[in-house]
Design a protein around this motif. Structure first.
Motif, PDB file in Angstrom:
ATOM      1  N   ASP A  16      51.369 -13.247 -40.772  1.00  0.00           N
ATOM      2  CA  ASP A  16      51.854 -14.607 -41.055  1.00  0.00           C
ATOM      3  C   ASP A  16      53.315 -14.446 -41.485  1.00  0.00           C
ATOM      4  O   ASP A  16      53.839 -13.330 -41.479  1.00  0.00           O
ATOM      5  N   PRO A  17      54.005 -15.518 -41.874  1.00  0.00           N
ATOM      6  CA  PRO A  17      55.428 -15.338 -42.219  1.00  0.00           C
ATOM      7  C   PRO A  17      55.668 -14.379 -43.382  1.00  0.00           C
ATOM      8  O   PRO A  17      56.786 -13.912 -43.569  1.00  0.00           O
ATOM      9  N   ILE A  18      54.660 -14.063 -44.173  1.00  0.00           N
ATOM     10  CA  ILE A  18      54.863 -13.193 -45.340  1.00  0.00           C
ATOM     11  C   ILE A  18      54.366 -11.773 -45.105  1.00  0.00           C
ATOM     12  O   ILE A  18      55.067 -10.807 -45.397  1.00  0.00           O
ATOM     13  N   TRP A  19      53.180 -11.597 -44.563  1.00  0.00           N
ATOM     14  CA  TRP A  19      52.548 -10.290 -44.472  1.00  0.00           C
ATOM     15  C   TRP A  19      52.712  -9.680 -43.088  1.00  0.00           C
ATOM     16  O   TRP A  19      52.530 -10.378 -42.081  1.00  0.00           O
ATOM     17  N   GLN A  64      52.500   1.044 -42.793  1.00  0.00           N
ATOM     18  CA  GLN A  64      52.709   0.317 -44.041  1.00  0.00           C
ATOM     19  C   GLN A  64      52.415  -1.170 -43.903  1.00  0.00           C
ATOM     20  O   GLN A  64      52.607  -1.762 -42.848  1.00  0.00           O
ATOM     21  N   ILE A  65      51.941  -1.716 -45.004  1.00  0.00           N
ATOM     22  CA  ILE A  65      51.802  -3.166 -45.132  1.00  0.00           C
ATOM     23  C   ILE A  65      53.009  -3.649 -45.938  1.00  0.00           C
ATOM     24  O   ILE A  65      53.392  -3.039 -46.938  1.00  0.00           O
ATOM     25  N   GLU A  66      53.590  -4.730 -45.467  1.00  0.00           N
ATOM     26  CA  GLU A  66      54.779  -5.250 -46.142  1.00  0.00           C
ATOM     27  C   GLU A  66      54.603  -6.739 -46.406  1.00  0.00           C
ATOM     28  O   GLU A  66      53.998  -7.441 -45.599  1.00  0.00           O
ATOM     29  N   ALA A  67      55.103  -7.198 -47.546  1.00  0.00           N
ATOM     30  CA  ALA A  67      55.042  -8.624 -47.866  1.00  0.00           C
ATOM     31  C   ALA A  67      56.402  -9.085 -48.363  1.00  0.00           C
ATOM     32  O   ALA A  67      57.059  -8.383 -49.135  1.00  0.00           O
ATOM     33  N   GLN A  68      56.807 -10.252 -47.897  1.00  0.00           N
ATOM     34  CA  GLN A  68      58.074 -10.820 -48.363  1.00  0.00           C
ATOM     35  C   GLN A  68      57.796 -11.647 -49.616  1.00  0.00           C
ATOM     36  O   GLN A  68      57.165 -12.697 -49.552  1.00  0.00           O
ATOM     37  N   LYS A  82      60.487 -15.661 -39.837  1.00  0.00           N
ATOM     38  CA  LYS A  82      61.554 -15.748 -40.823  1.00  0.00           C
ATOM     39  C   LYS A  82      62.597 -16.740 -40.351  1.00  0.00           C
ATOM     40  O   LYS A  82      63.549 -16.381 -39.666  1.00  0.00           O
ATOM     41  N   VAL A  83      62.364 -17.978 -40.667  1.00  0.00           N
ATOM     42  CA  VAL A  83      63.279 -19.042 -40.264  1.00  0.00           C
ATOM     43  C   VAL A  83      64.137 -19.391 -41.473  1.00  0.00           C
ATOM     44  O   VAL A  83      63.638 -19.829 -42.493  1.00  0.00           O
ATOM     45  N   PHE A  84      65.428 -19.157 -41.371  1.00  0.00           N
ATOM     46  CA  PHE A  84      66.333 -19.461 -42.472  1.00  0.00           C
ATOM     47  C   PHE A  84      66.812 -20.901 -42.409  1.00  0.00           C
ATOM     48  O   PHE A  84      66.992 -21.548 -43.426  1.00  0.00           O
ATOM     49  N   LEU A  85      67.053 -21.354 -41.181  1.00  0.00           N
ATOM     50  CA  LEU A  85      67.526 -22.718 -40.974  1.00  0.00           C
ATOM     51  C   LEU A  85      66.851 -23.266 -39.722  1.00  0.00           C
ATOM     52  O   LEU A  85      66.779 -22.564 -38.706  1.00  0.00           O
ATOM     53  N   VAL A 129      72.840 -17.555 -38.695  1.00  0.00           N
ATOM     54  CA  VAL A 129      71.573 -16.914 -38.309  1.00  0.00           C
ATOM     55  C   VAL A 129      70.457 -17.878 -38.710  1.00  0.00           C
ATOM     56  O   VAL A 129      70.202 -18.093 -39.897  1.00  0.00           O
ATOM     57  N   CYS A 130      69.810 -18.458 -37.718  1.00  0.00           N
ATOM     58  CA  CYS A 130      68.801 -19.485 -38.006  1.00  0.00           C
ATOM     59  C   CYS A 130      67.403 -18.878 -38.131  1.00  0.00           C
ATOM     60  O   CYS A 130      66.608 -19.313 -38.956  1.00  0.00           O
ATOM     61  N   SER A 131      67.094 -17.903 -37.303  1.00  0.00           N
ATOM     62  CA  SER A 131      65.803 -17.222 -37.465  1.00  0.00           C
ATOM     63  C   SER A 131      65.942 -15.774 -37.049  1.00  0.00           C
ATOM     64  O   SER A 131      66.790 -15.433 -36.213  1.00  0.00           O
ATOM     65  N   PHE A 132      65.114 -14.935 -37.657  1.00  0.00           N
ATOM     66  CA  PHE A 132      65.166 -13.503 -37.357  1.00  0.00           C
ATOM     67  C   PHE A 132      63.744 -12.976 -37.472  1.00  0.00           C
ATOM     68  O   PHE A 132      63.195 -12.874 -38.574  1.00  0.00           O
ATOM     69  N   GLN A 133      63.128 -12.668 -36.341  1.00  0.00           N
ATOM     70  CA  GLN A 133      61.704 -12.303 -36.329  1.00  0.00           C
ATOM     71  C   GLN A 133      61.466 -10.806 -36.512  1.00  0.00           C
ATOM     72  O   GLN A 133      60.351 -10.393 -36.794  1.00  0.00           O
ATOM     73  N   GLU A 134      62.501  -9.990 -36.347  1.00  0.00           N
ATOM     74  CA  GLU A 134      62.352  -8.551 -36.592  1.00  0.00           C
ATOM     75  C   GLU A 134      62.262  -8.303 -38.107  1.00  0.00           C
ATOM     76  O   GLU A 134      62.599  -9.184 -38.897  1.00  0.00           O
TER      77      GLU A 134
END
Lengths: 369, 172
Positions: free
Chosen positions: A85-88, A108-112, B17-20, B103-108
């Motif tokens: 998902d957007p975090i994990w 690795q597992i990463e979370a924002q 990861k959408v910043f804008l 930078v509006c989105s960055f999926q990496e």
């Protein structure tokens, strides 16, 4: 996907119709063809996938002056990631080394946790030096990784642990707790710290270690940083703790076609004279500095031809009063016919304080994607 | 209006990861002033010209441009970095110089995202042979693929802008 395409065509056409004369049927057909081409390209369809796939590898030939030549499919590595998902997220690299040994390089597992802070847990790459976390063959010029970063900072160095990393303005830091070295396997005098790595495979976990790193991006083309490691390595099997301490400083800079980087590292292993393989000195030390010049480049293929020169020094028995340092010079060429493929040819001169000089010719084909 | 909304939705970056959002980015660039947009459907000749100017192997079949009467334009670019995409809003001033990159989105993974200082070095740059990595644009240690994708995006946006508005200064 088909519904999205249809919506897009309808909306785009309607928008266009509001602004200008209605397009002809032929023009509409051409536009639909263009859109179909865009939708069907792999780059677009993969953009929304939670999977990430990549990889790298290298095959190396080296011919030391005083030993037989060897050619080795050194590593083929598959990178696989998944965004839950957007975090994990999950990230991993699985390596086939010397075409027979399978090893996990990291998993690795990463979370924002916030805009700048991230949590990371699993089998992790240690954050020391310039090469360990950026070890694809297209990211350095020599056929083999710098000797300093195969011994005192022993790439590829990964252990099990947990930690945090963050990007705050122009500062980037990482901090982890991981299982420590296993001192029972150290061969300090011949191989630095390399043989003490556990790789997270059934790792002894009586002793844990801290590792950390701080990078400062001074300018877009200039970065300096420090990294450190501290932890015991006796793992409860030996009579002593054999505390290991590593301190390292690094810098990179580039200006137009010029690229420069430098690394200094020092390590100490307490009570090294009492190791199963005793060492005469507790201290190890090394440095290198490298300059490269992009002689030729081509924008379309992102191709380049780059000669480089690296000079350095390495001492596995620093401070014992005996002549033990060896100076190292590596010079050669790296040719990238395009950005994902590199051909490297270089020669390495070793000048030990004791013993004869040696030179090694090496050639590597590397790739990454 | 409804069709424009649909069109905008389709150009929004994927979840991640959408910043804008595109709307937020456009608001940052143009404020509350009236703005227009156009989807450019490049014909064969135009695509060849964009390829030539960008010195690229491949360019998009269409381009999405937003502009104001003051002559500033913004081009939307979504492209793959390694196996995931980034979306940029590339702002070009009336002199065909790059004004800024959002930078509006960055999926990496975010550790492959360069700092804002790195993106700032594009400001004021024009499309020419030196607008590439290790020439007028410095690389970024540890984020080489992102740096390459961004240079490609900027070159293509400037080339597309040149083809769409060959006279300078541009006025619409």
């Amino acid at each position: 996907m088909k519904l999205s395409l249809l919506c897009f065509v309808v909306s785009a056409v309607a928008l266009q119709a509001q602004q200008t004369e209605p397009p002809s049927n032929e023009e509409l057909a051409r536009r639909i063809d263009l859109l179909a081409d865009m939708v069907s390209t792999p780059a677009e369809t993969n953009a929304d996938s939670p999977f990430s796939v990549g990889g790298y590898g290298e095959i190396t030939y080296w011919n030391p002056e005083q030993a037989n030549a060897e050619v080795d499919l050194h590593r083929v590595v598959l990178y696989l990631g998944y965004q839950f998902d957007p975090i994990w997220s999950f990230r991993s690299e699985i390596e086939l080394e010397h075409s027979k040994k399978i090893e996990v390089e990291f998993a690795q597992i990463e979370a924002q946790l916030s805009d700048s802070m991230h949590f990371r847990m699993g089998n992790l790459l240690l954050p020391l030096g310039l090469t360990n976390q950026n070890h694809e063959p297209t990211s350095f010029y020599s056929s083999r990784r710098p000797l300093l970063e195969r011994t005192i900072l022993p790439t590829t160095w990964h252990e099990n642990g947990v930690g945090l990393w963050a990007q705050q303005g122009n500062l980037h830091w990482q901090a982890y707790v991981m299982n420590g070295f296993d001192a029972a396997n150290f061969q300090l005098a011949s191989n630095g710290l390399r043989d003490g790595r556990q790789g997270g495979s059934q790792a002894q976990a009586e002793n844990w270690a801290f590792s950390g790193r701080l990078d400062w991006q001074i300018q877009p083309n200039m970065m300096v940083g420090v990294s450190a490691y501290q932890g015991a390595s006796g793992q409860g099997n030996l009579s002593r703790d054999f505390g290991v301490q590593i301190l390292s400083a690094h810098a990179t800079a580039n200006h137009g076609p010029w690229q420069m980087r430098g690394l200094y590292a020092q390590a100490s292993v307490a009570d090294a004279a009492f190791l199963p393989t005793p060492a005469t000195s507790e201290d190890l030390r090394g440095w290198y500095t490298e300059v490269a010049y992009q002689l030729w480049s081509q924008s379309r293929e992102q191709a380049s031809l780059t000669p480089f020169l690296r000079v350095g020094n390495l001492d596995f028995s620093a401070g014992d009063g005996m002549p033990s340092a060896q100076s190292l010079i590596v010079t050669g060429l790296a040719w990238k016919p395009q950005s994902h493929v590199v051909f490297k040819l270089d020669v390495e001169f070793q000048d030990p304080a004791a013993g004869p000089n040696t030179q090694t010719l090496a050639f590597t084909l590397g790739w990454s994607f | 209006m409804k069709s424009f909304f649909l069109c905008s939705l389709l150009f929004l970056p994927a979840a991640g990861k959408v910043f804008l959002t595109q709307k937020q980015a456009l608001h940052q660039v143009f404020g509350k002033q009236e703005m227009q947009s156009q989807t450019h459907y490049w014909d064969k000749k135009q695509r060849e010209e964009i390829l030539r100017l960008a010195d690229a192997n491949q360019v998009a079949a269409l381009g999405k441009e937003f502009w104001q009467k003051d002559g500033r334009s913004a081009w939307w670019d979504t492209r793959k970095v390694r196996s995931k995409s980034q979306s940029l809003l590339i702002v070009i001033d009336p002199n065909h110089e790059l004004e800024k990159i959002l930078v509006c989105s960055f999926q990496e993974p975010l550790e492959y995202l360069p700092t804002s200082k790195w993106y700032a070095q594009f400001e004021g740059k024009k499309l020419n042979a030196k607008l590439q990595l290790n020439q007028d644009i410095h690389g970024f240690t540890g984020a080489t693929l992102t740096a390459r994708a961004t240079v490609k995006a900027v070159r293509e946006a400037l080339a597309a802008h040149e083809v769409a508005h060959p006279s300078k200064p541009k006025s619409k």
